[in-house]
Design a protein around this motif. Structure first.
Motif, PDB file in Angstrom:
ATOM      1  N   PRO A 287     -19.309  -0.859 -14.634  1.00 49.12           N
ATOM      2  CA  PRO A 287     -18.006  -1.178 -15.246  1.00 49.12           C
ATOM      3  C   PRO A 287     -16.866  -1.227 -14.218  1.00 49.12           C
ATOM      4  O   PRO A 287     -16.860  -0.454 -13.266  1.00 49.12           O
ATOM      5  N   GLU A 288     -15.958  -2.161 -14.445  1.00 51.62           N
ATOM      6  CA  GLU A 288     -14.857  -2.401 -13.520  1.00 51.62           C
ATOM      7  C   GLU A 288     -13.547  -1.848 -14.070  1.00 51.62           C
ATOM      8  O   GLU A 288     -13.250  -1.988 -15.257  1.00 51.62           O
ATOM      9  N   ILE A 289     -12.776  -1.218 -13.201  1.00 49.41           N
ATOM     10  CA  ILE A 289     -11.452  -0.710 -13.561  1.00 49.41           C
ATOM     11  C   ILE A 289     -10.440  -1.851 -13.454  1.00 49.41           C
ATOM     12  O   ILE A 289     -10.318  -2.478 -12.395  1.00 49.41           O
ATOM     13  N   GLN A 290      -9.738  -2.109 -14.538  1.00 52.41           N
ATOM     14  CA  GLN A 290      -8.691  -3.132 -14.525  1.00 52.41           C
ATOM     15  C   GLN A 290      -7.406  -2.539 -15.100  1.00 52.41           C
ATOM     16  O   GLN A 290      -7.442  -1.839 -16.111  1.00 52.41           O
ATOM     17  N   ILE A 291      -6.294  -2.801 -14.450  1.00 47.08           N
ATOM     18  CA  ILE A 291      -4.999  -2.261 -14.865  1.00 47.08           C
ATOM     19  C   ILE A 291      -3.986  -3.399 -14.900  1.00 47.08           C
ATOM     20  O   ILE A 291      -3.904  -4.192 -13.950  1.00 47.08           O
ATOM     21  N   LYS A 292      -3.216  -3.471 -15.966  1.00 51.94           N
ATOM     22  CA  LYS A 292      -2.173  -4.501 -16.062  1.00 51.94           C
ATOM     23  C   LYS A 292      -1.164  -4.302 -14.932  1.00 51.94           C
ATOM     24  O   LYS A 292      -0.821  -3.175 -14.583  1.00 51.94           O
ATOM     25  N   GLU A 293      -0.678  -5.415 -14.382  1.00 51.93           N
ATOM     26  CA  GLU A 293       0.134  -5.373 -13.174  1.00 51.93           C
ATOM     27  C   GLU A 293       1.427  -4.576 -13.352  1.00 51.93           C
ATOM     28  O   GLU A 293       1.830  -3.819 -12.466  1.00 51.93           O
ATOM     29  N   ASP A 294       2.096  -4.710 -14.498  1.00 53.90           N
ATOM     30  CA  ASP A 294       3.350  -3.963 -14.688  1.00 53.90           C
ATOM     31  C   ASP A 294       3.090  -2.458 -14.731  1.00 53.90           C
ATOM     32  O   ASP A 294       3.849  -1.665 -14.175  1.00 53.90           O
ATOM     33  N   LEU A 295       1.986  -2.062 -15.368  1.00 51.30           N
ATOM     34  CA  LEU A 295       1.612  -0.644 -15.404  1.00 51.30           C
ATOM     35  C   LEU A 295       1.228  -0.174 -13.999  1.00 51.30           C
ATOM     36  O   LEU A 295       1.628   0.912 -13.570  1.00 51.30           O
ATOM     37  N   ARG A 296       0.490  -0.990 -13.278  1.00 52.97           N
ATOM     38  CA  ARG A 296       0.069  -0.625 -11.919  1.00 52.97           C
ATOM     39  C   ARG A 296       1.282  -0.370 -11.020  1.00 52.97           C
ATOM     40  O   ARG A 296       1.328   0.632 -10.293  1.00 52.97           O
ATOM     41  N   ILE A 297       2.265  -1.249 -11.083  1.00 51.17           N
ATOM     42  CA  ILE A 297       3.462  -1.105 -10.236  1.00 51.17           C
ATOM     43  C   ILE A 297       4.228   0.169 -10.579  1.00 51.17           C
ATOM     44  O   ILE A 297       4.668   0.905  -9.692  1.00 51.17           O
ATOM     45  N   ASP A 298       4.352   0.456 -11.883  1.00 52.51           N
ATOM     46  CA  ASP A 298       5.055   1.681 -12.303  1.00 52.51           C
ATOM     47  C   ASP A 298       4.301   2.935 -11.876  1.00 52.51           C
ATOM     48  O   ASP A 298       4.917   3.941 -11.502  1.00 52.51           O
ATOM     49  N   ALA A 299       2.969   2.880 -11.934  1.00 51.57           N
ATOM     50  CA  ALA A 299       2.152   4.042 -11.547  1.00 51.57           C
ATOM     51  C   ALA A 299       2.092   4.206 -10.033  1.00 51.57           C
ATOM     52  O   ALA A 299       1.905   5.316  -9.529  1.00 51.57           O
ATOM     53  N   LEU A 300       2.270   3.097  -9.309  1.00 54.44           N
ATOM     54  CA  LEU A 300       2.197   3.133  -7.847  1.00 54.44           C
ATOM     55  C   LEU A 300       3.376   3.874  -7.223  1.00 54.44           C
ATOM     56  O   LEU A 300       3.220   4.587  -6.227  1.00 54.44           O
ATOM     57  N   LYS A 301       4.563   3.723  -7.820  1.00 58.83           N
ATOM     58  CA  LYS A 301       5.785   4.293  -7.216  1.00 58.83           C
ATOM     59  C   LYS A 301       5.687   5.794  -6.956  1.00 58.83           C
ATOM     60  O   LYS A 301       5.952   6.249  -5.832  1.00 58.83           O
ATOM     61  N   PRO A 302       5.314   6.613  -7.957  1.00 60.31           N
ATOM     62  CA  PRO A 302       5.227   8.057  -7.667  1.00 60.31           C
ATOM     63  C   PRO A 302       4.085   8.422  -6.724  1.00 60.31           C
ATOM     64  O   PRO A 302       4.162   9.429  -6.017  1.00 60.31           O
ATOM     65  N   ILE A 303       3.019   7.599  -6.697  1.00 58.66           N
ATOM     66  CA  ILE A 303       1.914   7.850  -5.757  1.00 58.66           C
ATOM     67  C   ILE A 303       2.380   7.586  -4.327  1.00 58.66           C
ATOM     68  O   ILE A 303       2.079   8.347  -3.405  1.00 58.66           O
ATOM     69  N   GLU A 304       3.143   6.495  -4.146  1.00 58.28           N
ATOM     70  CA  GLU A 304       3.667   6.174  -2.812  1.00 58.28           C
ATOM     71  C   GLU A 304       4.618   7.259  -2.312  1.00 58.28           C
ATOM     72  O   GLU A 304       4.627   7.580  -1.120  1.00 58.28           O
ATOM     73  N   LYS A 305       5.411   7.826  -3.223  1.00 51.62           N
ATOM     74  CA  LYS A 305       6.305   8.933  -2.827  1.00 51.62           C
ATOM     75  C   LYS A 305       5.464  10.108  -2.327  1.00 51.62           C
ATOM     76  O   LYS A 305       5.797  10.750  -1.322  1.00 51.62           O
ATOM     77  N   MET A 306       4.368  10.398  -3.043  1.00 53.63           N
ATOM     78  CA  MET A 306       3.482  11.486  -2.648  1.00 53.63           C
ATOM     79  C   MET A 306       2.882  11.223  -1.271  1.00 53.63           C
ATOM     80  O   MET A 306       2.890  12.105  -0.389  1.00 53.63           O
ATOM     81  N   LEU A 307       2.343  10.023  -1.068  1.00 52.97           N
ATOM     82  CA  LEU A 307       1.696   9.695   0.203  1.00 52.97           C
ATOM     83  C   LEU A 307       2.693   9.745   1.367  1.00 52.97           C
ATOM     84  O   LEU A 307       2.349  10.188   2.464  1.00 52.97           O
ATOM     85  N   ALA A 308       3.920   9.325   1.112  1.00 55.19           N
ATOM     86  CA  ALA A 308       4.964   9.380   2.150  1.00 55.19           C
ATOM     87  C   ALA A 308       5.275  10.829   2.522  1.00 55.19           C
ATOM     88  O   ALA A 308       5.450  11.160   3.702  1.00 55.19           O
ATOM     89  N   LEU A 309       5.321  11.710   1.521  1.00 59.12           N
ATOM     90  CA  LEU A 309       5.627  13.122   1.769  1.00 59.12           C
ATOM     91  C   LEU A 309       4.440  13.893   2.338  1.00 59.12           C
ATOM     92  O   LEU A 309       4.597  14.958   2.913  1.00 59.12           O
ATOM     93  N   SER A 310       3.243  13.326   2.169  1.00 61.88           N
ATOM     94  CA  SER A 310       2.020  14.010   2.643  1.00 61.88           C
ATOM     95  C   SER A 310       1.705  13.663   4.083  1.00 61.88           C
ATOM     96  O   SER A 310       0.703  14.097   4.603  1.00 61.88           O
TER      97      SER A 310
END
Length: 310
Positions: A287-310
């Motif tokens: 099975p393949e993971i698929q995420i709608k682009e608008d949801l992906r972009i919104d979910a990416l922002k807090p992850i990028e903040k984490m990676l920048a701080l890590s």
């Protein structure tokens, strides 16, 4: 199917399809042995971001594969078993969390990475157990914070950071399964041992631990500490790789309240992935993971903040 055949076919398909296998420390031993990279949530997130593979086979649970897809929209991300969920992530539904969040409009939201893409998209920051203290320290001291979905990790962070957090009432079944009485019984038989615990564990377990940290933190502690006997209070899967790294040390899994075959705490969700399912997953690219682009972009922002701080 024969194990040797499965291993050979997985290696052949991996090369043929330019795939990479990422495995969490809690996976079955057969899967850990064939993986290109073994790690915890943060390590796997970073590895997913840097791989040049066309296909990411994520041997872990659903939210981890989702995170890989959020970071790699142009790669195909597949999961050996769609049912590989997470009690913690499943216990924090988007509608319920939205209503909870609306009660605290002046709070920023910090969520543990063990949550769905929908919950990440409602967050200001994402964290792991290894960087949670650093993430919270980066937020101004007068700013109020919601922390979700793990209340045990939240309680630990309140003590460590001296910050008051509004906690979502969620927990991990694996880390709430440890028996204090059984653990103390083992400790009395091994008085020179050190207890290492994951901060998702309940407070009565953390109170007696000599070391509290993420999966990777526990591994590094055991590798570098001169003690020769350790009682490990996290999912027992980490002992497989760790025992190879420190063959001279004795590793005892912290006992579960349940009487089970391994006398330890195992994640049933992690263990639904098998070598055979990994083979079929790679063969069929499903099975393949698929995420709608608008949801992906919104979910990416807090992850990028984490990676920048890590």
């Amino acid at each position: 199917m024969d194990k040797n055949f499965l291993v050979q076919e997985i290696l052949r398909l991996k090369q043929e399809k330019n795939a990479v296998i990422l495995a969490h420390y809690y996976q079955n031993e057969d899967i850990q042995d064939i993986a290109d990279f073994i790690g915890d949530s943060l390590e796997l997130s970073k590895k997913a971001q840097t791989t040049t593979a066309d296909i990411i086979v994520f041997a872990g649970v659903h939210f981890m594969a989702e995170t890989a897809k959020i970071l790699n929209p142009n790669k195909k991300v597949i999961l050996p078993d769609w049912e590989a969920g997470c009690s913690l992530a499943d216990g924090c539904g988007p509608e319920d969390f939205k209503a909870f969040k609306n009660q605290y409009p002046d709070h920023v939201v910090v969520t543990y990475i063990n949550c769905s893409a929908e919950i990440k998209a409602m967050s200001d920051f994402v964290c792991t157990s290894s960087n949670a203290k650093k993430i919270i320290a980066s937020i101004p001291s007068d700013q109020k914070i919601i922390f979700a979905p793990d209340q045990n990790l939240g309680n630990y962070l309140q003590k460590e950071t001296k910050r008051e957090l509004v906690l979502w009432k969620g927990s991990c079944v694996v880390h709430e399964a440890f028996s204090l009485d059984k653990l103390l019984e083992i400790y009395l038989k091994n008085p020179t041992a050190k207890i290492a615990a994951h901060p998702e564990s309940e407070s009565h377990i953390l109170k007696i631990a000599h070391y509290i940290g993420s999966t990777s933190g526990i591994i590094n502690f055991i590798k570098t500490d001169p003690t020769t006997v350790f009682i490990v209070a996290t999912e027992a899967g980490i002992l497989h790789e760790l025992s190879k790294a420190v063959p001279e040390k004795t590793l005892i899994p912290a006992p579960s309240t349940e009487d089970n075959t391994c006398a330890c705490s195992e994640c049933a969700f992690m263990k639904v992935n098998t070598l055979q399912k990994l083979y079929w997953c790679l063969k069929n690219e499903s099975p393949e993971i698929q995420i709608k682009e608008d949801l992906r972009i919104d979910a990416l922002k807090p992850i990028e903040k984490m990676l920048a701080l890590s």
